[in-house]
Scaffold this active site. Structure first.
Site, PDB file in Angstrom:
ATOM      1  N   ASP A 163      39.825  -3.816  72.013  1.00  0.00           N
ATOM      2  CA  ASP A 163      40.713  -3.651  73.150  1.00  0.00           C
ATOM      3  C   ASP A 163      41.133  -2.192  73.303  1.00  0.00           C
ATOM      4  O   ASP A 163      41.828  -1.829  74.251  1.00  0.00           O
ATOM      5  CB  ASP A 163      41.926  -4.579  73.080  1.00  0.00           C
ATOM      6  CG  ASP A 163      42.783  -4.381  71.835  1.00  0.00           C
ATOM      7  OD1 ASP A 163      42.461  -3.508  71.007  1.00  0.00           O
ATOM      8  OD2 ASP A 163      43.785  -5.113  71.696  1.00  0.00           O
ATOM      9  N   SER A 164      40.639  -1.343  72.398  1.00  0.00           N
ATOM     10  CA  SER A 164      40.754   0.108  72.575  1.00  0.00           C
ATOM     11  C   SER A 164      40.109   0.560  73.874  1.00  0.00           C
ATOM     12  O   SER A 164      40.364   1.669  74.353  1.00  0.00           O
ATOM     13  CB  SER A 164      40.102   0.837  71.394  1.00  0.00           C
ATOM     14  OG  SER A 164      38.795   0.334  71.151  1.00  0.00           O
TER      15      SER A 164
ATOM     16  N   LYS B 256      38.965 -11.174  66.580  1.00  0.00           N
ATOM     17  CA  LYS B 256      39.938 -10.450  65.762  1.00  0.00           C
ATOM     18  C   LYS B 256      41.326 -10.576  66.372  1.00  0.00           C
ATOM     19  O   LYS B 256      41.496 -10.380  67.575  1.00  0.00           O
ATOM     20  CB  LYS B 256      39.556  -8.975  65.632  1.00  0.00           C
ATOM     21  CG  LYS B 256      40.536  -8.155  64.766  1.00  0.00           C
ATOM     22  CD  LYS B 256      39.983  -6.794  64.412  1.00  0.00           C
ATOM     23  CE  LYS B 256      40.059  -5.811  65.557  1.00  0.00           C
ATOM     24  NZ  LYS B 256      41.453  -5.461  65.928  1.00  0.00           N
TER      25      LYS B 256
ATOM     26  N   ASP C 157      37.933  -8.223  69.977  1.00  0.00           N
ATOM     27  CA  ASP C 157      39.391  -8.294  69.942  1.00  0.00           C
ATOM     28  C   ASP C 157      39.914  -9.350  70.911  1.00  0.00           C
ATOM     29  O   ASP C 157      39.440  -9.470  72.045  1.00  0.00           O
ATOM     30  CB  ASP C 157      39.993  -6.952  70.355  1.00  0.00           C
ATOM     31  CG  ASP C 157      40.198  -6.014  69.180  1.00  0.00           C
ATOM     32  OD1 ASP C 157      40.348  -6.503  68.046  1.00  0.00           O
ATOM     33  OD2 ASP C 157      40.208  -4.798  69.402  1.00  0.00           O
TER      34      ASP C 157
ATOM     35  N   GLU D 266      44.575  -1.196  59.046  1.00  0.00           N
ATOM     36  CA  GLU D 266      44.686   0.077  59.762  1.00  0.00           C
ATOM     37  C   GLU D 266      45.904   0.853  59.272  1.00  0.00           C
ATOM     38  O   GLU D 266      47.013   0.326  59.211  1.00  0.00           O
ATOM     39  CB  GLU D 266      44.797  -0.162  61.268  1.00  0.00           C
ATOM     40  CG  GLU D 266      44.896   1.124  62.081  1.00  0.00           C
ATOM     41  CD  GLU D 266      44.736   0.920  63.577  1.00  0.00           C
ATOM     42  OE1 GLU D 266      44.866   1.908  64.316  1.00  0.00           O
ATOM     43  OE2 GLU D 266      44.478  -0.225  64.009  1.00  0.00           O
TER      44      GLU D 266
ATOM     45  N   GLU E  36      45.625  -9.620  65.685  1.00  0.00           N
ATOM     46  CA  GLU E  36      46.549  -8.740  64.986  1.00  0.00           C
ATOM     47  C   GLU E  36      47.794  -9.506  64.564  1.00  0.00           C
ATOM     48  O   GLU E  36      48.424 -10.187  65.374  1.00  0.00           O
ATOM     49  CB  GLU E  36      46.974  -7.585  65.898  1.00  0.00           C
ATOM     50  CG  GLU E  36      45.838  -6.677  66.323  1.00  0.00           C
ATOM     51  CD  GLU E  36      46.309  -5.528  67.202  1.00  0.00           C
ATOM     52  OE1 GLU E  36      45.449  -4.811  67.731  1.00  0.00           O
ATOM     53  OE2 GLU E  36      47.541  -5.349  67.375  1.00  0.00           O
TER      54      GLU E  36
END
Length: 273
Positions: free
Chosen positions: A55-56, A122, A94, A191, A124
């Site tokens: 999602d960057s 993925k 993501d 991270e 978070e």
């Protein structure tokens, strides 16, 4: 895993079993973000084992100031594009902000990403995700859990800061790691955590770990594509190295990244915390 030619091209599809075997044998693996078919094809030629459709893209493709505006529809679009360019790399995708706020919502959105071509999703967060991870795992959806600095929570964290620096914060990451693996997580991504903590959690859990700003001891290393070829538009993060130097082509820069990950010359101490 590699062909006998001078190139590093992957000659068979990478699976979770491959990554687990690499962990058990102490072999490091590489991961880069990709958002389109062309760069994905070159990554395959260069032998990059895992590719993250991150999602960057909200920041490096769309020009947003964070990852929060990215939607599930946009993620599916880019997963489909990456899938078309992929032959053998293992594809992670993501799940964007608030697309997994409830287990049932997570299941629906994870299914969309898998149908678009992802091999794994993925998410978070810490052990509050255990019910969601368990549900996805039971339904046959592989999960990567992202710990430490979680960009989707940047406003809650007060910025892009190193996590796990205090004893209690480090213990929380260790316990979250164990809980998420017990719930069914297949990979853990860390991270911006201290190098020593990255080593501890990698030795603590049975599943492969991927690091970004987590030191050299994690089983795999990931960088954002734009960062590692030197076109970051903001301040270059400490954990980033520009591999597009010394007259290298794009493919050669990917190969150099993979090689330095494998021989553990990247990341060096200067890239850690």
């Amino acid at each position: 895993m590699y062909s006998d030619t001078s190139k590093k091209k992957l000659n068979s599809p990478i699976t979770l079993s491959h990554l687990q075997k690499m962990k058990s044998e102490g072999e490091k693996f590489s991961c880069l973000t990709a958002y389109d078919a062309t760069f994905t094809h070159i990554m395959n030629e260069a032998g990059i084992e895992t590719i993250l459709v991150g999602d960057s893209l909200g920041m490096v493709i769309q020009g947003q100031d964070s990852t929060l505006p990215v939607t599930i529809e946009e993620m599916c679009y880019h997963v489909r594009a990456v899938k078309r360019g992929n032959s053998n790399a293992f594809l992670l995708a993501d799940m964007p902000f608030m697309s997994y706020s409830k287990p049932e919502l997570a299941l629906d959105n994870a299914a969309k990403l898998m149908q678009a071509g992802a091999n794994m999703v993925k998410l978070e967060g810490g052990n509050w995700l255990c019910d969601t991870v368990n549900l996805l795992s039971q339904r046959g959806i592989p999960v990567c859990a992202h710990l430490g600095l979680t960009p989707q929570a940047v406003h809650k964290l007060g910025g892009y800061k190193v996590q796990g620096k205090t004893g209690s914060a480090a213990e929380k990451i260790r316990q979250d790691s164990l809980d998420l693996v017990a719930a069914g997580a297949d990979i853990l991504l860390y991270e911006c955590i201290p190098t020593e903590l990255g080593k501890e959690v990698t030795e603590l859990v049975s599943v492969p770990t991927i690091g970004i700003g987590a030191g050299k001891h994690t089983d795999g290393q990931v960088l954002v594509l734009h960062d590692m070829i030197g076109i970051n538009l903001g301040k270059r993060p400490r954990f980033v190295k520009n591999f597009l130097t010394d007259g290298r082509s794009i493919q050669e820069s990917f190969e150099a990244f993979s090689q330095e990950v494998k021989d553990q010359s990247f990341p060096s101490d200067e890239h850690g915390f």
